[in-house]
Design an enzyme around this catalytic site. Structure first.
Site, PDB file in Angstrom:
ATOM      1  N   ARG A 197       0.834  -1.192   0.000  1.00 34.83           N
ATOM      2  CA  ARG A 197       0.000   0.000   0.000  1.00 34.83           C
ATOM      3  C   ARG A 197       0.876   1.251   0.000  1.00 34.83           C
ATOM      4  O   ARG A 197       2.010   1.223   0.487  1.00 34.83           O
ATOM      5  CB  ARG A 197      -0.923   0.021   1.224  1.00 34.83           C
ATOM      6  CG  ARG A 197      -1.914  -1.132   1.287  1.00 34.83           C
ATOM      7  CD  ARG A 197      -2.737  -1.058   2.577  1.00 34.83           C
ATOM      8  NE  ARG A 197      -3.755  -2.116   2.647  1.00 34.83           N
ATOM      9  CZ  ARG A 197      -3.564  -3.322   3.154  1.00 34.83           C
ATOM     10  NH1 ARG A 197      -2.373  -3.638   3.673  1.00 34.83           N
ATOM     11  NH2 ARG A 197      -4.544  -4.219   3.162  1.00 34.83           N
ATOM     12  N   TYR A 246     -10.465  -5.927  -5.854  1.00 35.22           N
ATOM     13  CA  TYR A 246      -9.728  -6.011  -7.111  1.00 35.22           C
ATOM     14  C   TYR A 246     -10.444  -6.848  -8.168  1.00 35.22           C
ATOM     15  O   TYR A 246      -9.812  -7.484  -9.002  1.00 35.22           O
ATOM     16  CB  TYR A 246      -8.329  -6.595  -6.851  1.00 35.22           C
ATOM     17  CG  TYR A 246      -7.519  -5.743  -5.912  1.00 35.22           C
ATOM     18  CD1 TYR A 246      -6.992  -4.524  -6.331  1.00 35.22           C
ATOM     19  CD2 TYR A 246      -7.311  -6.130  -4.600  1.00 35.22           C
ATOM     20  CE1 TYR A 246      -6.260  -3.730  -5.471  1.00 35.22           C
ATOM     21  CE2 TYR A 246      -6.582  -5.340  -3.732  1.00 35.22           C
ATOM     22  CZ  TYR A 246      -6.055  -4.141  -4.170  1.00 35.22           C
ATOM     23  OH  TYR A 246      -5.335  -3.355  -3.318  1.00 35.22           O
ATOM     24  N   HIS A 265      -4.331  -9.177   2.684  1.00 35.39           N
ATOM     25  CA  HIS A 265      -5.756  -9.260   2.971  1.00 35.39           C
ATOM     26  C   HIS A 265      -6.028 -10.432   3.908  1.00 35.39           C
ATOM     27  O   HIS A 265      -5.334 -11.452   3.868  1.00 35.39           O
ATOM     28  CB  HIS A 265      -6.560  -9.443   1.682  1.00 35.39           C
ATOM     29  CG  HIS A 265      -6.680  -8.192   0.878  1.00 35.39           C
ATOM     30  ND1 HIS A 265      -7.019  -8.176  -0.454  1.00 35.39           N
ATOM     31  CD2 HIS A 265      -6.499  -6.886   1.219  1.00 35.39           C
ATOM     32  CE1 HIS A 265      -7.049  -6.933  -0.900  1.00 35.39           C
ATOM     33  NE2 HIS A 265      -6.737  -6.138   0.098  1.00 35.39           N
ATOM     34  N   LYS A 290      -2.730  -1.499   8.180  1.00 29.43           N
ATOM     35  CA  LYS A 290      -4.189  -1.352   8.135  1.00 29.43           C
ATOM     36  C   LYS A 290      -4.902  -2.397   8.996  1.00 29.43           C
ATOM     37  O   LYS A 290      -5.855  -2.097   9.711  1.00 29.43           O
ATOM     38  CB  LYS A 290      -4.661  -1.445   6.691  1.00 29.43           C
ATOM     39  CG  LYS A 290      -6.126  -1.109   6.484  1.00 29.43           C
ATOM     40  CD  LYS A 290      -6.465  -1.045   5.013  1.00 29.43           C
ATOM     41  CE  LYS A 290      -7.913  -0.636   4.809  1.00 29.43           C
ATOM     42  NZ  LYS A 290      -8.264  -0.546   3.373  1.00 29.43           N
ATOM     43  N   ARG A 346      -0.537  -0.767  -6.912  1.00 29.39           N
ATOM     44  CA  ARG A 346      -0.964  -1.971  -6.178  1.00 29.39           C
ATOM     45  C   ARG A 346      -1.987  -2.746  -7.004  1.00 29.39           C
ATOM     46  O   ARG A 346      -1.924  -3.975  -7.089  1.00 29.39           O
ATOM     47  CB  ARG A 346      -1.539  -1.539  -4.830  1.00 29.39           C
ATOM     48  CG  ARG A 346      -2.072  -2.650  -3.929  1.00 29.39           C
ATOM     49  CD  ARG A 346      -2.402  -2.033  -2.579  1.00 29.39           C
ATOM     50  NE  ARG A 346      -3.252  -2.851  -1.740  1.00 29.39           N
ATOM     51  CZ  ARG A 346      -2.835  -3.775  -0.891  1.00 29.39           C
ATOM     52  NH1 ARG A 346      -1.541  -4.064  -0.811  1.00 29.39           N
ATOM     53  NH2 ARG A 346      -3.685  -4.446  -0.129  1.00 29.39           N
TER      54      ARG A 346
END
Length: 396
Positions: free
Chosen positions: A206, A368, A358, A256, A335
């Site tokens: 990221r 995505y 993820h 994140k 990304r």
């Protein structure tokens, strides 16, 4: 002067100026002083109605004045309701409020705001803002009123009664083709952002993770020790390189999510680029001398300070323009491009999810989905084989 009783409180109404003034006693405050509230109006009936509302508000615990506005509620929320949030987040919310909320509703008295006022305001923004931005500005109003509610400044949150309408279509994220990616890599070589582009494109980190990457989180495999060691200790004379993606340019410095903490081995191009980048940064540090601010960052300004996200976006637009693909690109789409390239090469979605940090494949497939067309078409290709139609199913 007329003496009246409102509820169990003594009040008085008397002529003043071109109208009337009413006063009601609220007893003695915590400071020992007598408390009185005044209201003005053109007629005695109007003043009496206002005084009755004062008593009603007192009974429900509401303590705001008639002059407390939506703008003041938003200001109070931004000032005290977001403690611990990043300054950049607060500034973003302030800009959205000043641009889209305050001009329309700022002067409205909070106690007099109605759901239809909120509906009309939101409807007026539908042709100007994307749906996601509409949700954000609506959320600002809801949270500001909620903050006022918690402080007994308003009885109910009318913004909660309004539904966020659908706005304009936002710009969908996109991914570079392999040819475009090569053009961007070539165009970035003269830029101080070259290593940033290479790492982002070849690892899928990221943008906030790239900006927070430190040299002690760039590691090499030391065969004799059978372990990874930071380049700050082991140097660059090794064959295998990796990065610890453990930090992010977020409040508190965390990634994140917990799953986002990961270790990514670097391809040769990225490793070689980082070697050259380290040498170039050392030279800049010498030139900067005493003004250098050593934060240990891999990607930083000419004097060592953290990169600003807006400056990175501007520099990246220059690179994409030089690459001949225009300026409608953002660094986060490197990304997306990583995911697209991995998917094109047949890398399973489970592996891609791990690489991009993820928690599971559902997030990867949702975020995505436009970059995973080869994976999505796999089922059709398999069925064609089973049913005897061996024509290749091309992604849309």
């Amino acid at each position: 002067m007329a003496k009246i009783l409102i509820g169990d409180r003594d009040a008085s109404i008397y002529p003043e100026g071109d109208g009337f003034t009413g006063a009601i006693s609220l007893g003695v405050g915590l400071d020992g002083k007598r408390q009185r509230v005044k209201r003005k109006g053109r007629t005695e009936k109007e003043v009496a109605k206002k005084l009755a509302q004062v008593v009603k508000d007192l009974e429900t615990g509401i303590v705001s004045s008639e002059t407390y506005t939506v703008e003041k509620a938003v200001d109070d929320w931004l000032a005290t309701g977001l403690r611990g949030r990043a300054a950049s987040t607060i500034n973003k919310l302030r800009t959205l409020a000043d641009t889209h909320l305050i001009p329309a509703l700022g002067k409205a008295k909070l106690k007099r705001l109605r759901a239809r006022d909120v509906d009309e305001w939101l409807d007026g923004l539908t042709g100007r803002l994307a749906t996601s931005t509409l949700r954000t500005v609506h959320s600002i109003l809801k949270r500001a009123i909620r903050h006022a509610q918690a402080r007994d400044l308003v009885a109910r949150n009318v913004a909660e009664l309004a539904a966020t309408p659908t706005g304009t279509d936002g710009r969908p994220s996109k991914a570079l083709t392999w040819q475009q990616a090569k053009a961007v890599l070539k165009a970035s070589k003269p830029s101080p952002l070259h290593a940033y582009v290479v790492i982002s494109l070849t690892t899928g980190v990221r943008t906030e993770e790239a900006r927070a990457l430190r040299w002690d989180h760039v590691v090499v495999w030391v065969p004799k020790l059978k372990t990874w060691r930071p380049v700050t200790e082991a140097g660059f004379k090794h064959k295998r390189f990796a990065v610890y993606v453990w930090r992010s340019d977020r409040t508190g410095g965390d990634t994140k999510t917990r799953k986002s903490r990961r270790t990514l081995e670097l391809p040769d191009l990225a490793a070689q680029t980082l070697r050259r980048h380290h040498v170039a940064q050392a030279a800049r540090k010498l030139r900067a001398g005493k003004v250098w601010q050593d934060h240990g960052l891999v990607f930083c300004t000419r004097v060592g300070n953290p990169l600003d996200a807006a400056n990175v976006r501007r520099s990246f637009r220059v690179i994409t323009d030089d690459a001949g693909i225009g300026t409608d690109w953002t660094p986060r789409e490197l990304r997306h491009s990583f995911v697209s390239i991995m998917s094109d090469q047949g890398v399973p979605i489970e592996t891609i999810a791990d690489l991009v940090g993820h928690a599971g494949t559902s997030v990867t497939a949702s975020v995505y989905r436009h970059q995973l067309r080869p994976v999505i078409s796999k089922g059709a290709q398999t069925m064609n084989t089973i049913l005897g139609d061996r024509r290749r199913v091309e992604p849309e």
